[in-house]
Design an enzyme around this catalytic site. Structure first.
Site, PDB file in Angstrom:
ATOM      1  N   TYR A 144       0.857  -1.189   0.000  1.00  0.00           N
ATOM      2  CA  TYR A 144       0.000   0.000   0.000  1.00  0.00           C
ATOM      3  C   TYR A 144       0.891   1.236   0.000  1.00  0.00           C
ATOM      4  O   TYR A 144       1.836   1.319   0.798  1.00  0.00           O
ATOM      5  CB  TYR A 144      -0.883  -0.007   1.252  1.00  0.00           C
ATOM      6  CG  TYR A 144      -1.781   1.202   1.420  1.00  0.00           C
ATOM      7  CD1 TYR A 144      -1.521   2.141   2.420  1.00  0.00           C
ATOM      8  CD2 TYR A 144      -2.880   1.409   0.601  1.00  0.00           C
ATOM      9  CE1 TYR A 144      -2.353   3.252   2.582  1.00  0.00           C
ATOM     10  CE2 TYR A 144      -3.719   2.511   0.770  1.00  0.00           C
ATOM     11  CZ  TYR A 144      -3.439   3.432   1.760  1.00  0.00           C
ATOM     12  OH  TYR A 144      -4.255   4.533   1.934  1.00  0.00           O
ATOM     13  N   ASP A 239       9.408   2.623  -0.788  1.00  0.00           N
ATOM     14  CA  ASP A 239       8.396   3.300   0.028  1.00  0.00           C
ATOM     15  C   ASP A 239       8.734   2.997   1.487  1.00  0.00           C
ATOM     16  O   ASP A 239       8.400   1.933   2.005  1.00  0.00           O
ATOM     17  CB  ASP A 239       6.994   2.800  -0.341  1.00  0.00           C
ATOM     18  CG  ASP A 239       5.945   3.408   0.573  1.00  0.00           C
ATOM     19  OD1 ASP A 239       4.732   3.191   0.316  1.00  0.00           O
ATOM     20  OD2 ASP A 239       6.308   4.094   1.546  1.00  0.00           O
ATOM     21  N   LYS A 267       5.070   9.220   8.753  1.00  0.00           N
ATOM     22  CA  LYS A 267       5.011   8.635  10.104  1.00  0.00           C
ATOM     23  C   LYS A 267       6.115   9.149  11.041  1.00  0.00           C
ATOM     24  O   LYS A 267       6.044  10.255  11.544  1.00  0.00           O
ATOM     25  CB  LYS A 267       5.001   7.110   9.975  1.00  0.00           C
ATOM     26  CG  LYS A 267       3.775   6.601   9.162  1.00  0.00           C
ATOM     27  CD  LYS A 267       3.750   5.112   9.041  1.00  0.00           C
ATOM     28  CE  LYS A 267       2.727   4.649   8.022  1.00  0.00           C
ATOM     29  NZ  LYS A 267       1.357   4.553   8.556  1.00  0.00           N
TER      30      LYS A 267
HETATM   31  P1  KE4 Z   1      -0.641   8.145   4.591  1.00  0.00           P
HETATM   32  O1  KE4 Z   1      -1.177   8.858   3.373  1.00  0.00           O
HETATM   33  O2  KE4 Z   1      -1.693   7.307   5.278  1.00  0.00           O
HETATM   34  O3  KE4 Z   1       0.114   9.070   5.552  1.00  0.00           O
HETATM   35  O4  KE4 Z   1       0.513   7.118   4.086  1.00  0.00           O
HETATM   36  C1  KE4 Z   1       0.189   6.173   3.104  1.00  0.00           C
HETATM   37  C2  KE4 Z   1       1.172   5.020   3.200  1.00  0.00           C
HETATM   38  C3  KE4 Z   1       2.176   4.916   2.257  1.00  0.00           C
HETATM   39  N1  KE4 Z   1       3.083   3.918   2.308  1.00  0.00           N
HETATM   40  C4  KE4 Z   1       3.034   2.980   3.295  1.00  0.00           C
HETATM   41  C5  KE4 Z   1       4.062   1.888   3.318  1.00  0.00           C
HETATM   42  C6  KE4 Z   1       2.027   3.050   4.292  1.00  0.00           C
HETATM   43  O5  KE4 Z   1       2.004   2.111   5.266  1.00  0.00           O
HETATM   44  C7  KE4 Z   1       1.087   4.084   4.258  1.00  0.00           C
HETATM   45  C8  KE4 Z   1      -0.032   4.203   5.278  1.00  0.00           C
HETATM   46  N2  KE4 Z   1      -0.120   3.143   6.214  1.00  0.00           N
HETATM   47  C9  KE4 Z   1      -1.436   2.863   6.739  1.00  0.00           C
HETATM   48  C10 KE4 Z   1      -1.297   1.663   7.673  1.00  0.00           C
HETATM   49  N3  KE4 Z   1      -1.481   0.448   6.994  1.00  0.00           N
HETATM   50  C11 KE4 Z   1      -2.031   4.071   7.418  1.00  0.00           C
HETATM   51  C12 KE4 Z   1      -3.252   3.785   8.266  1.00  0.00           C
HETATM   52  C13 KE4 Z   1      -4.518   4.284   7.620  1.00  0.00           C
HETATM   53  O6  KE4 Z   1      -4.690   4.109   6.404  1.00  0.00           O
HETATM   54  O7  KE4 Z   1      -5.324   4.843   8.396  1.00  0.00           O
END
Ligand code: KE4
Length: 427
Positions: A144, A239, A267
Site C-alpha cells: 500500500y 516506500d 510517520k
Molecule cells: P498516509 O497517506 O496514510 O500518511 O501514508 C500512506 C502510506 C504509504 N506507504 C506505506 C508503506 C504506508 O504504510 C502508508 C499508510 N499506512 C497505513 C497503515 N497500513 C495508514 C493507516 C490508515 O490508512 O489509516
C-alpha cells in the site's frame, strides 16, 4: 471492558463522518465490533472514552516510535507553537530536518516535505515519470502506497497482471499504467519488463511490507529489483513510509544494503504530526518544481510544528545509541514468547518480524506474499484481537496490518501482554 461511551460516540460520528471515521481501517470492519474512541495517550498506553486503558501496539500506525507524548517532543512542540503555527514561507527549521535526513540516509541529496505518505508516494511516481519520460510503473499486490488513483489497483486477470481499478472513481486510463506483480516473485517482474520494454518508469516497493501484515523480502528480492531497474533504465522507489527511521536511521537501504533511486517517508519523521517526504539524488530531484518542470506543491508542506516534532523525535533516536537494539529486542522477545505460548496451545501460526515490525498469521506456516497472507485464518485473528482488546491490549484491527513496537514498551508491558495471551482460548 465496557464500551458504552465509544459506542455512543460512534453512533454520533456515523451521522457526520462517512463510516464514522476519517480513515477506513479505524472502523473495525475487518475485526468486527465497535471501534474504540481514544481520548488520550501517554508512553506505551492509550485511554479510551470509557476510561479503559490499553497497551498500544499500533502507535498511531508507526509515528509514536518513542511512545506517545514523549515529554521532550511535547515541550518542543509547545515552544514552536508559540512562534506561530504555519508561515507559508520557507523557514530554517525545514532546512534543519532536511539536512539531518539527507546526511544520515544513503543515496539521497535532497528531500521534499509533504503532508502525508500518500502525497509522498504519488509525487515520487510523478517525478519518476517526469525523469524517465515513461508512463508505466510496477507495484506489488498487498503493498500500500496511499490512496492516490494509480495505487488503488487490483490484480488484472491471468498472467497479464495489468491493473484493474479496485475502487470506483479510478479510471481505466489510470489503471492501465499500473502493472502488478506478486511480492517476492522476481520472475513476474522480469516478465513485466519483457512485455513493456522501454515503458516502465519505476518499481515502487515496500522494502519490508507492512500492509498485508508484515512480509519480508526473500532470496535477494530487493537486490534483484535493483538489478532489473538498472538493466531496464527504470527507477527503484523504496516506500519507507513505515520502515524509514524504524528499521534503522538509514532505513531499509542501510539494513539491506540496496540503493534506491527515490525514497518516500512519513510517520516517524513527523513524530505524530501530519508529514510525508520523498528524497533522492540531485540528478532526479532537480527535475522538481520550481527548479525543474515536474510540478508538486502543498500549503502545509514543511509545517513548522510537524518539522519540530519530527526533528526532535529523530534527534532523540539518534542520540540514543541503543535505541534500535532495544526496540528490536522487545520485538524479538514478543515474537519468541508469543510463539511459545501459541505452540503450547497447538495453534499453528507464523510470526513475521523485522526490526520493530511484526505480525501474527494463524493456521499457516509461511507468508511471503499477499495470497499467502489472505490464506491465513483471519477469523481466528479477529477472535485473538478481541480477546486481547477486552484485556487491555490494543493490536492493529486487521490481520493485514503490522504491529509497531515503541520504545515505551518495556518488560512490564511485555509480561502483561503474554499473561493475556496465555489465557487466549478459541473454539
Ligand atoms: P498516509 O497517506 O496514510 O500518511 O501514508 C500512506 C502510506 C504509504 N506507504 C506505506 C508503506 C504506508 O504504510 C502508508 C499508510 N499506512 C497505513 C497503515 N497500513 C495508514 C493507516 C490508515 O490508512 O489509516
Amino acid at each position: 471492558m465496557l464500551y458504552q461511551r465509544s459506542s455512543a460516540l460512534f453512533d454520533e460520528a456515523y451521522k457526520h463522518i462517512p463510516g464514522g471515521v476519517n480513515s477506513p481501517v479505524r472502523a473495525f470492519k475487518s475485526v468486527g465490533g465497535v471501534p474504540i474512541f481514544m481520548k488520550s495517550a501517554k508512553g506505551a498506553y492509550m485511554t479510551d472514552a470509557d476510561d479503559n486503558v490499553y497497551i498500544d501496539y499500533i502507535n498511531s500506525w508507526g509515528p509514536a516510535i518513542l511512545g506517545h507524548t514523549h515529554p521532550e517532543v511535547l515541550e518542543a512542540i509547545k515552544k514552536q507553537a508559540e512562534k506561530g503555527f504555519s508561515y507559508g514561507t520557507p523557514s530554517e527549521l525545514e532546512t534543519e530536518i532536511a539536512k539531518l535526513i539527507v546526511e544520515n540516509v544513503p543515496n539521497i541529496d535532497q528531500i521534499r516535505m509533504v503532508s502525508s505518505g500518500t502525497e509522498a508516494c504519488m509525487s515520487a511516481i510523478r517525478l519518476a515519470r517526469g525523469f524517465t519520460g515513461r508512463d508505466k510503473f510496477i507495484k506489488f499486490e498487498g503493498c500500500y502506497h496511499g490512496h492516490s488513483d494509480s495505487f488503488l489497483i487490483k490484480a488484472g486477470s491471468g498472467a497479464a497482471t495489468f491493473g484493474n481499478p479496485n475502487s470506483p472513481g479510478v479510471t481505466a486510463g489510470t489503471a492501465k499504467d499500473t502493472l502488478l506483480a506478486r511480492y517476492n516473485d522476481i520472475e513476474q517482474v522480469k516478465d513485466l519488463f519483457r512485455h513493456n520494454q522501454g515503458e516502465i518508469a519505476a518499481i515502487i516497493v515496500e522494502p519490508v511490507a507492512g500492509n498485508m501484515g508484515c512480509v519480508l523480502p526473500e532470496n535477494n528480492f530487493l537486490q534483484n529489483l535493483r538489478k532489473l531497474c538498472d538493466e531496464n533504465g527504470a527507477l527503484l522507489i523504496f516506500d519507507e513510509v513505515m520502515t524509514g527511521f524504524r528499521l534503522g536511521f538509514g532505513g531499509a537501504q542501510e539494513v539491506y544494503n540496496v540503493k534506491a533511486d527515490l525514497v518516500t517517508y512519513g510517520k516517524v519523521i513527523g513524530g505524530g504530526l501530519p508529514v510525508g517526504a520523498f528524497a533522492g539524488r540531485n540528478e532526479i530531484m532537480n527535475h522538481l518544481a520550481p527548479k525543474g518542470a515536474v510540478y508538486q506543491a502543498g500549503t502545509l508542506s514543511g509545517n513548522p510544528l510537524a518539522m519540530r516534532a519530527g526533528l526532535t523525535t529523530l534527534e532523540l533516536i539518534r542520540k540514543d545509541g541503543n535505541f534500535y537494539k532495544n526496540i528490536n529486542k522487545t520485538t524479538e522477545t514478543l515474537d519468541f514468547e508469543i510463539g511459545k505460548i501459541l505452540n503450547s496451545k497447538n495453534i499453528e501460526h507464523r510470526i513475521n518480524r523485522k526490526g520493530s515490525m511484526m505480525s501474527i498469521f494463524f493456521h499457516i506456516n509461511a507468508v511471503s506474499n499477499f495470497e499467502e497472507a489472505a490464506n491465513a485464518n483471519h477469523s481466528l485473528f479477529n477472535n485473538f484481537f478481541h480477546q486481547l482488546l477486552a484485556n487491555g491490549i490494543y493490536l492493529p484491527p486487521s490481520g493485514y496490518e503490522t504491529w509497531f513496537i515503541s520504545d515505551a514498551i518495556k518488560e512490564k508491558e511485555i509480561d502483561r501482554t503474554l499473561e493475556v495471551i496465555r489465557k487466549f482460548e478459541y473454539s
